[in-house]
Design an enzyme around this catalytic site. Structure first.
Site, PDB file in Angstrom:
ATOM      1  N   GLY A  31       0.829  -1.209   0.000  1.00 50.41           N
ATOM      2  CA  GLY A  31       0.000   0.000   0.000  1.00 50.41           C
ATOM      3  C   GLY A  31       0.857   1.250   0.000  1.00 50.41           C
ATOM      4  N   HIS A  34       2.452   4.910  -4.800  1.00 48.12           N
ATOM      5  CA  HIS A  34       2.965   6.126  -5.432  1.00 48.12           C
ATOM      6  C   HIS A  34       3.149   5.843  -6.922  1.00 48.12           C
ATOM      7  CE1 HIS A  34       6.780   4.020  -5.322  1.00 48.12           C
ATOM      8  NE2 HIS A  34       6.666   3.897  -4.014  1.00 48.12           N
ATOM      9  N   HIS A  37       4.749   2.560  -8.035  1.00 49.08           N
ATOM     10  CA  HIS A  37       3.877   1.372  -8.064  1.00 49.08           C
ATOM     11  C   HIS A  37       2.988   1.411  -9.319  1.00 49.08           C
ATOM     12  CE1 HIS A  37       4.266   1.611  -3.495  1.00 49.08           C
ATOM     13  NE2 HIS A  37       4.672   0.391  -3.762  1.00 49.08           N
ATOM     14  N   GLY A 150      10.052  -3.749  -8.408  1.00 53.60           N
ATOM     15  CA  GLY A 150      10.884  -2.598  -8.776  1.00 53.60           C
ATOM     16  C   GLY A 150      12.352  -2.861  -8.475  1.00 53.60           C
TER      17      GLY A 150
END
Ligand code: PAF
Length: 282
Positions: A31, A34, A37, A150
């Site tokens: 969660g 940003h 994501h 990422g």
């Protein structure tokens, strides 16, 4: 956009989607979403018919109780952000801790061939066992074709690749480029906690990594490491926790350069109590 809290319900939905021949992309998150994501979700949507985004603050990967308590949680804001990417084809999986762990909130113990002992592993006790536990569990529940991580958490990415290889989990692991603020600061949920002034200071981290990349062509690893340490001593608001140039496959710190090895530079920096990490390909 459908939001699931139950693992049985989401896995039944996925079985039906797979029967229709759809491929499933998976973007695990804790969660506090940003743009970084959202870039992962966009890439997953380009490569799969359906994308599952998990929103789950995983208790077993926190070594400090206070960090777990303070971790930002706002599912409504997260869902609103996901809707800016696509109203369709995204399923959100936001289970409770109980739904995932039952009464046994603990991690399994993994052997990631030593990857877990380097860098973050030296400073965050048990962290990668927690990450391995939750990702393995999510892969078993969601059975995605492709999962997106990422490169900001490059060590995590390598560990997940090792996990899928060792546990023979049938998922393609796809690493995605680091998404940065205009200042160069790597996007992170923790950036929300930085003041404007601290955000400006934090841009020094990526600026240093870019200088390192330039120096790597001509200078020795020892000289570069010394230079980084000196540069951070002149930054009173930034505290360098580690800087390492490492082989991307073993993540072992390198002392000398070899043309057969691919390297990356890794850094962890504190601004007050906010810990930021970043890395760059060399
Ligand atoms: O990178 C993260 O946000 C977490 O470590 C992950 C992969 C969602 C597992 O909880």
């Amino acid at each position: 956009m459908k939001i699931f809290n139950s693992k049985i319900q989401i896995s039944q939905t996925i079985v039906n989607l797979k029967l229709k021949g759809y491929t499933i992309g998976f973007v695990p998150t804790m969660g506090a979403l940003h743009q970084g994501h959202l870039a992962l979700v966009s890439q997953a949507l380009r490569q799969n018919q359906v994308v599952i985004v998990s929103v789950f603050v995983n208790p077993t990967q926190f070594d400090k109780k206070q960090d777990l308590i303070k971790y930002p949680r706002n599912i409504n804001t997260d869902v609103a952000l996901l809707k800016t990417v696509s109203e369709d084809n995204i399923l959100v999986f936001a289970p409770s801790v109980d739904e995932i762990y039952g009464h046994n909130v603990s991690s399994s113990c993994f052997d990631f061939d030593g990857l877990e002992h380097e860098m973050e592993g030296r400073f965050r006790d048990g962290h990668f066992n927690g990450v391995g536990t939750i990702i393995k569990r999510f892969f078993e529940i969601l059975k995605p074709n492709n999962a997106y991580f990422g490169e900001k958490d490059f060590q995590q990415l390598q560990i997940i690749k090792k996990l899928t290889e060792k546990e023979k989990l049938p998922v393609n692991i796809i690493g995605c480029e680091i998404y940065r603020e205009p200042s160069g600061l790597a996007m992170s949920s923790r950036n929300q906690r930085l003041t404007k002034h601290q955000q400006t200071d934090a841009a020094f981290i990526y600026k240093t990594l870019k200088d390192v990349k330039m120096m790597f062509a001509t200078k020795s690893i020892n000289d570069i490491t010394q230079w980084v340490s000196d540069a951070f001593k002149k930054q009173p608001l930034l505290h360098l926790e580690y800087f390492t140039i490492a082989d991307i496959n073993t993540l072992k710190p390198a002392q000398t350069k070899s043309s057969r090895i691919t390297y990356r530079a890794f850094i962890a920096v504190f601004i007050k109590d906010i810990r930021l990490i970043d890395n760059i390909a060399l």
